[in-house]
Design an enzyme around this catalytic site. Structure first.
Site, PDB file in Angstrom:
ATOM      1  N   ASP B 522     -43.927  18.219 -77.363  1.00  0.00           N
ATOM      2  CA  ASP B 522     -43.401  16.690 -76.961  1.00  0.00           C
ATOM      3  C   ASP B 522     -44.476  16.464 -79.216  1.00  0.00           C
ATOM      4  OD1 ASP B 522     -43.617  14.236 -77.038  1.00  0.00           O
ATOM      5  OD2 ASP B 522     -44.684  13.674 -75.436  1.00  0.00           O
ATOM      6  N   ASP B 597     -38.786   9.326 -73.761  1.00  0.00           N
ATOM      7  CA  ASP B 597     -39.267   8.119 -73.060  1.00  0.00           C
ATOM      8  C   ASP B 597     -38.480   6.922 -72.634  1.00  0.00           C
ATOM      9  OD1 ASP B 597     -41.518   9.919 -73.587  1.00  0.00           O
ATOM     10  OD2 ASP B 597     -42.728   8.822 -75.118  1.00  0.00           O
TER      11      ASP B 597
END
Lengths: 404, 912
Positions: B522, B597
């Site tokens: 990430d 996200d």
């Protein structure tokens, strides 16, 4: 190459040899035996289809309800009945058959068995196993001299006259090898089963059961021995097939505790207390003004029943309010099983912290665990004798309520 | 984390405060518009017109493989060098660099899988106005016009594409800074020096500030630009990642589409803002032809699109004979990058599948993932401790929902030190992993590329002592704020750094890891909480280059090194699984990506379709969006619909923000649990098909999840469809993405010969997922859904054959061990299943392949068949046997009961 563990376990759980044989396909519970009559066509239990009996457990799903394949994984909605000899019987989804994974978790079984034995031994249901209750089990005689004395029984109990469920675990380790349940004295000693189960789980190779997948007849060899034990298991487990809830001292104990003045605050704060719901028999009153702590790696959690829940870092830092007393929040039929503490310190950009306290029956009043399943929503496990209920009392109380 | 556990540094809190602020929308102020990005503003100020560039034909050199030619800018006399290559597979490569740059300009390494093989070029004709080159095939030619310089690629009488036809070729040559004295000691060439004076120093050329961040720009202006005209094209696609429709919009009235890998907090939908990844590849399609443009540049890039149906474009006199009228629709595209060179690959199709193959020949195909990674993934920020993991795992058993991977986000580490475990919450990771392994399940733990600066942290100490950190402009280690607080960023552009990183995944280095632990990268844009636009300063230094040059490559390198680590730890035997958030062209070779996200909103569910479709078109097939939405909390209806959608998208993972209430599938009542269970179980029944699609993607570069127009190239009604999609050729999915929907209207393409058979009834209820199998296809499924995909390994297959109007159907069956690289040694079963003339047969597609399976064929479902009198199975040894069957007259479905042959065998089943 994978060890054929599941095969082993299924055979052991469901297939210990027995001379009495009731013909029943693999995976069928005793209660449904009559629907599976060999030499007669089989009708799906939902009545949707009738097929020749050789279609039962032939590893092809014919019935919409999955009832023709109780012993294979062929039907998506099928289930396999396993008696878990010596323990609770269970249905497992057919999707677990021959998936290479041991079906049963060892610890749960061990605990279930221990609880069952405790209940069986505790004849008067007072929450203790006593020397006298142990004596009829002559198979436990340590020196096997034919006489099981009170002293010997006391020795097994760890030198005391009686033990409660919590202390029974150490006793259990001493007796489990020898213990014979009275309810099935004619069965082979269960410890063999138990020992086998405790083997490490290992992978199975599906092809062990179906070496030639398209020849279902091969299954027969394995099915027969399993079928035999299914019968025994079914009645064997009846005594504790219900949820193995432990019974602890009945209610009067708590009034006794209160009377003994253990809870000084009762009188002091009587007025305030009246506004609290301390349960049907005020059995939770003794918790008032008390606090119970749980120390974890980083924090000290503190539950002060009917007051608040808080969290304090072990190594410095200020205390955080995880909620103040809100309400009983158990399900309708058991409202006193869950406490809710609300309106704690606000989470930044989030809700106010709150804590759900789950009460379980136990002799000790103690916080056993705490977690934060969702951000700022805490879950605390709390044991207290106050939620323990004697089964028959519960029944009458409930009936009385309903009649009123 | 528990209360008071937010030991965040003040800067982080500040950042969060800014971003978490009053609204849920993205804080646009954190991210640059074109106007705020100095080079974009300068470039965009340049309007279409006559190009100042002129080709110097006398400099032309033609070898067998390459044509070179100098271009001169008549305004400043700076010369460029044009290189033109004809590549195998109908690709033309155009490179333009400064002829003699002050210092080398960045050329992107490691993205092309090899030096692309070339084909001969030859001159067809030449005069003072230009040159006509033959491209070898199909009467394709390139016309090089001299003044102004432009390139036209033609096939027959058709112009396929024109370069610099609008005169927007612009090359900011490297130069010395005038105002503060020489930055370079190099001798400046005469023709450049004289021209410097003509150029006024514009604002933002040598220094640029954005908010409080200063970009020192020691190399000065260096941007490049080129325009492409696409006659006859009204539909262009690609250039992910943007939260926008599949069909790209014109940008005349707003910002260009931006490609610059950024950690955009709470991104907004339907706009051209940059997101986490960048693939500078655009596809153009009309009913006749599909082409592609691959702009190989890793710097910040902006793409302008305009559509010019009025036919403004004026063709040169050499093109006068072209039959185009002014009414031909045309799309014009302009690419602008901050640094580097122009290196563009023009993929000439002519079909979408040709373009996929052409692009795959340059950057490789989707890595073939482990079968289990195509199952369902359960993620949350965070599963708090081992007990939490155990109980969630047990929940899946209790509610009889299959899953393959449970994920751990950053909180599992010891203080955000990756490769470590929280000593209290995850004290015995191997025990936890073993518990999962006992159920044939797996785990993914996060490893981010920001490294906590902590002298007690082994990873940090090693990186620092080896000098592996990215440097700041002053030569020290670059530091930024991220989850651990102050952090360094390993220089993944270095091969030696990547080799070291890969070695950290060895079982003896990564303590607590086991073979069923995989990795999630990430924050690899990279995310720098206190950096400009939440990323790294552009003047940070990676070896000889600035972050400005390499920025969009960083995430690719992180995933590359991580995937290498997972391969190496198994001695090269096991396939890796690595999920990345940032990506670039070529990232498909290293694993999966997700759309970052997102939020628990219906529009975010909707946008997951075009976002993954756009990625698939540019090679990245293994794409998914957080099921349920990352931010905020979904209503049960949204959650169910999202599962139903995610079950039919390539990467199927539920994920949730730390601050959201728990949302494991069984927390919303029995009815919703049952719906989610059904969706996940459907996914598992289709795993054989998904797996075969991924094998196909690995072999061909074709997307697994694909827009309708890829298969129905001549049906304009499909060209802008992005609320439904295909999985491979044979499944059409139209997810329900409207709140309260009682039905959807699905467009079913294809004419007489293609009849789509509904797998399910009309989607008026929440129980139904609108999925259709194409008439003419055979799909293998495994109907015995178990706890994980590995548990289903030996289970039998059901073949679903949907016959088309001609009573024909075709499909494939691919089987291998599901997790090793042995498929490269042809250890697999790959069969063609075909039904015609009432005979269904299984034929080996790869005769020298070798693999055996225990799986067999338990059922054959023929949809659209008439009732046979008998059904006969004939096996390879000549044995014949009668099979039982059932016929459902209302649906025209023949179900053949238990044919029983091995899935790897030759056989025929005849209906009589």
């Amino acid at each position: 190459m994978a060890v054929p563990c599941l095969l082993l376990v299924l055979l052991l759980l469901c297939g210990a040899a027995s001379p009495v044989e009731v013909q029943r396909p693999r995976g069928v519970p005793l209660s449904k035996r009559q629907f599976y009559e060999e030499d007669k066509p089989f009708t799906c239990l939902d009545g949707s289809l009738t097929v020749p009996f050789d279609r039962v457990n032939d590893d092809y799903c014919d019935c919409k309800d999955g009832s023709d394949e109780p012993g294979t994984a062929a039907c998506p909605n099928g289930s396999f009945h396993c008696t878990n000899a010596g323990f609770r019987p269970a249905f497992i989804p057919s999707s677990r058959i021959n998936d290479g994974i041991c079906a049963v978790i060892r610890m749960e079984k061990e605990k279930a068995r221990m609880s069952g034995v405790f209940l069986e031994l505790d004849k008067d249901g007072d929450g203790f196993v006593t020397v006298n209750e142990l004596l009829p089990h002559s198979e436990l005689d340590p020196d096997a001299d034919g006489t099981f004395t009170e002293t010997e029984a006391q020795g097994l109990l760890g030198g005391v006259d009686k033990v409660d469920a919590a202390s029974f675990e150490s006793v259990w380790n001493n007796i489990k090898e020898k213990f014979h349940s009275e309810s099935h004295t004619d069965t082979p000693a269960p410890e063999e089963t138990y020992q086998e189960e405790t083997k490490e789980p290992a992978s199975d190779n599906d092809s062990e059961l179906y070496p030639d997948d398209d020849i279902p007849e091969d299954d027969d060899d394995e099915e027969d021995p399993e079928d035999e034990d299914l019968d025994e298991g079914d009645y064997k487990v009846v005594p504790y097939s219900a949820s193995p809830k432990l019974c602890f001292p009945p209610m009067q104990s708590f009034f006794k505790l209160l009377n003994e003045g253990k809870n000084k605050s009762v009188s002091r704060n009587l007025e305030k207390e009246i506004s609290f719901d301390f349960g049907a028999s005020a059995e939770f009153a003794y918790l008032y003004s008390q606090c119970y702590e749980l120390h974890t790696g980083e924090y000290i959690y503190k539950l002060c029943p009917f007051n608040r829940v808080s969290q304090k870092p072990k190594y410095g830092g200020s205390e955080t309010n995880l909620g103040t007393w809100g309400k009983w929040a158990g399900p309708e039929d058991n409202v006193y099983s869950v406490m809710k503490y609300e309106h704690g310190t606000g989470c930044w950009q989030g809700p106010n912290r709150s804590t759900t306290v789950k009460l379980t029956c136990g002799k000790e009043t103690v916080v056993t665990s705490t977690s934060e399943p969702s951000r700022c929503e805490y879950l605390m496990e709390f044991t207290t004798p106050a939620v323990c209920q004697e089964p028959q009392n519960v029944g009458t109380t409930f009936q009385g309520h309903e009649e009123l | 984390p528990f209360a008071n556990n937010l030991k965040m540094a003040p800067v982080l809190v500040l950042w969060l405060a800014m971003c978490l602020g009053a609204t849920w929308a993205v804080d646009r102020g954190n991210f640059k518009t074109c106007d705020q990005s100095a080079f974009c503003k300068r470039q965009r100020a340049l309007k279409p017109g006559d190009s100042p560039y002129r080709a110097l034909l006398e400099t032309m050199e033609l070898t067998n493989t390459r044509l070179t030619l100098q271009l001169i800018n008549d305004n400043n006399k700076v010369r460029l060098l044009l290189e033109l290559y004809r590549l195998q597979g109908n690709i033309t490569r155009v490179k333009i660099n400064e002829l003699k740059p002050l210092k080398p300009r960045y050329e992107v390494p490691d993205v092309l899988i090899r030096d692309p093989p070339t084909e001969p070029l030859s001159v067809l004709s030449q005069d003072e106005s230009g040159v006509v080159l033959s491209l070898g095939v199909e009467s394709q030619r390139v016309i090089v016009s001299v003044r102004p310089f432009r390139l036209d690629i033609m096939e027959g009488h058709d112009v396929l594409m024109s370069l610099n036809s609008r005169g927007l070729l612009a090359f900011e040559h490297l130069r010395m800074r005038k105002d503060t004295g020489a930055q370079y000691t190099l001798v400046v060439f005469d023709f450049q020096a004289t021209k410097e004076e003509e150029e006024k120093a514009e604002e933002g050329m040598w220094e640029e500030t954005f908010k409080s961040h200063s970009d020192s720009k020691p190399n000065g202006p260096s941007s490049i630009s080129l325009d492409f005209s696409l006659p006859g094209v009204e539909h262009v696609y690609g250039i992910p990642e943007h939260a926008d429709d599949l069909k790209l919009k014109t940008t005349d009235n707003g910002d260009p589409y931006r490609l610059f890998n950024l950690d955009v907090f709470q991104y907004e939908l339907y706009n051209p803002m940059a997101l986490y990844g960048a693939v500078p590849v655009m596809l153009a399609h009309n009913a006749q032809r599909t082409t592609g443009i691959f702009w190989l540049n890793a710097a910040e890039t902006w793409v302008d699109i305009s559509s010019n149906t009025a036919g403004k474009t004026v063709f040169g006199k050499m093109l006068d004979y072209v039959q185009g009228s002014s009414e031909i629709p045309q799309t014009d595209v302009r690419w602008i990058s901050e640094s580097g060179i122009i290196d563009v690959f023009i993929m000439l199709g002519p079909t979408p599948k040709h373009v996929f193959s052409q692009y795959a020949s340059l950057t490789g195909t989707q890595s073939f993932p482990p079968l289990a990674s195509l199952g369902y993934h359960q993620c949350r920020w965070n599963y708090n401790d081992q007990e939490d993991v155990r109980s969630v795992d047990a929940g899946f058993d209790e509610y009889d929902i299959p899953y393959d991977f449970i994920w751990l986000d950053i909180e599992h580490t010891d203080g955000k030190r990756y490769f470590t475990w929280d000593p209290h919450k995850f004290a015995t990771p191997k025990e936890m992993l073993q518990g999962l392994m006992d159920k044939k399940r797996k785990m993914v733990a996060i490893v981010d590329p920001h490294i906590k600066i902590d002298s007690n942290y082994k990873i940090h100490n090693e990186i620092r002592s080896r000098g592996f950190y990215v440097k700041n402009k002053d030569g020290g280690d670059y530091e930024g704020w991220c989850w651990p607080g102050n952090a360094g960023y390993p220089d993944f552009t270095r091969a030696d750094m990547r080799a070291w990183w890969a070695s950290m995944f060895a079982y003896d280095q990564y303590e607590g890891s086991m073979e069923n632990l995989y990795t999630w990268n990430d924050m690899n844009e990279p995310s720098v909480f206190n950096g400009p636009e939440v990323t790294m300063h552009k003047d940070a230094v990676h070896g000889d280059w600035e972050n400005r040059d390499v920025h969009n490559l960083y995430g690719l390198y992180v995933q590359m090194a991580t995937a290498d680590g997972l391969v190496q730890r198994s001695g090269g035997v096991e396939r890796p699984f690595v999920l990345t958030r940032a990506f670039f062209a070529g990232s498909q070779r290293y694993g999966a990506v997700w759309t970052g996200d997102n939020a628990a909103e219906w529009d975010h569910l909707k946008i997951s379709i075009p976002m993954c479709l756009s990625l698939g078109l540019v090679g990245i097939s293994f794409c998914g969006a957080d099921v349920g939405g990352f931010f905020k909390s979904p209503t049960p209806e949204l959650l169910v619909r999202w599962y139903q959608t995610g079950a039919y998208q390539p990467f199927f993972r539920a994920h949730a923000h730390l601050d959201t209430p728990r949302r494991e599938p069984w927390l919303f009542g029995p009815e919703n649990t049952a719906l989610i269970r059904e969706a996940v179980r459907q996914r598992y029944t289709f795993l054989p098909y998904w797996y075969q699609q991924f094998y196909h993607a690995y072999r061909t570069g074709e997307p697994v999840m694909r827009p309708l127009w890829v298969e129905y190239t001549q049906d304009p009604a499909t060209f802008a469809v992005d609320d439904e999609f295909l999985i491979g050729q044979n499944l059409l999915v139209h997810p329900v993405t409207e709140e309260g929907a009682r039905g959807v209207t699905a467009y079913l393409p294809g004419k007489e010969e293609v009849l789509l058979s509904g797998l399910t009834s009309t989607p008026s209820r929440s129980t139904t997922i609108p999925v259709f199998q194409r008439g003419g296809s055979i799909i293998p499924r495994k109907m015995r859904v178990r706890r994980s995909s590995s548990c289903m390994e030996h289970d039998p297959y059901t073949l679903y054959a949907a016959l088309n109007a001609r009573g024909v159907a075709e499909g494939e069956l691919y089987i291998d061990d599901g997790h090793t690289f042995n498929y490269e040694k042809k250890e697999f079963i790959h069969r063609r299943l075909s039904f015609s003339n009432n005979v269904l047969s299984s034929v080996n597609l790869v005769p020298d392949s070798h693999f055996t399976t225990n799986s067999w064929i338990e059922r054959i479902v023929l949809i659209g068949s008439s009732k046979p009198a008998k059904v006969t199975l004939k096996t390879a040894d000549g044995n014949e046997s009668q099979l039982e069957f059932d016929f459902d007259a209302s649906m025209s479905v023949v179900t053949v009961r238990k044919p029983g042959m091995n899935a790897g065998a030759d056989w025929t089943v005849t209906l009589q």
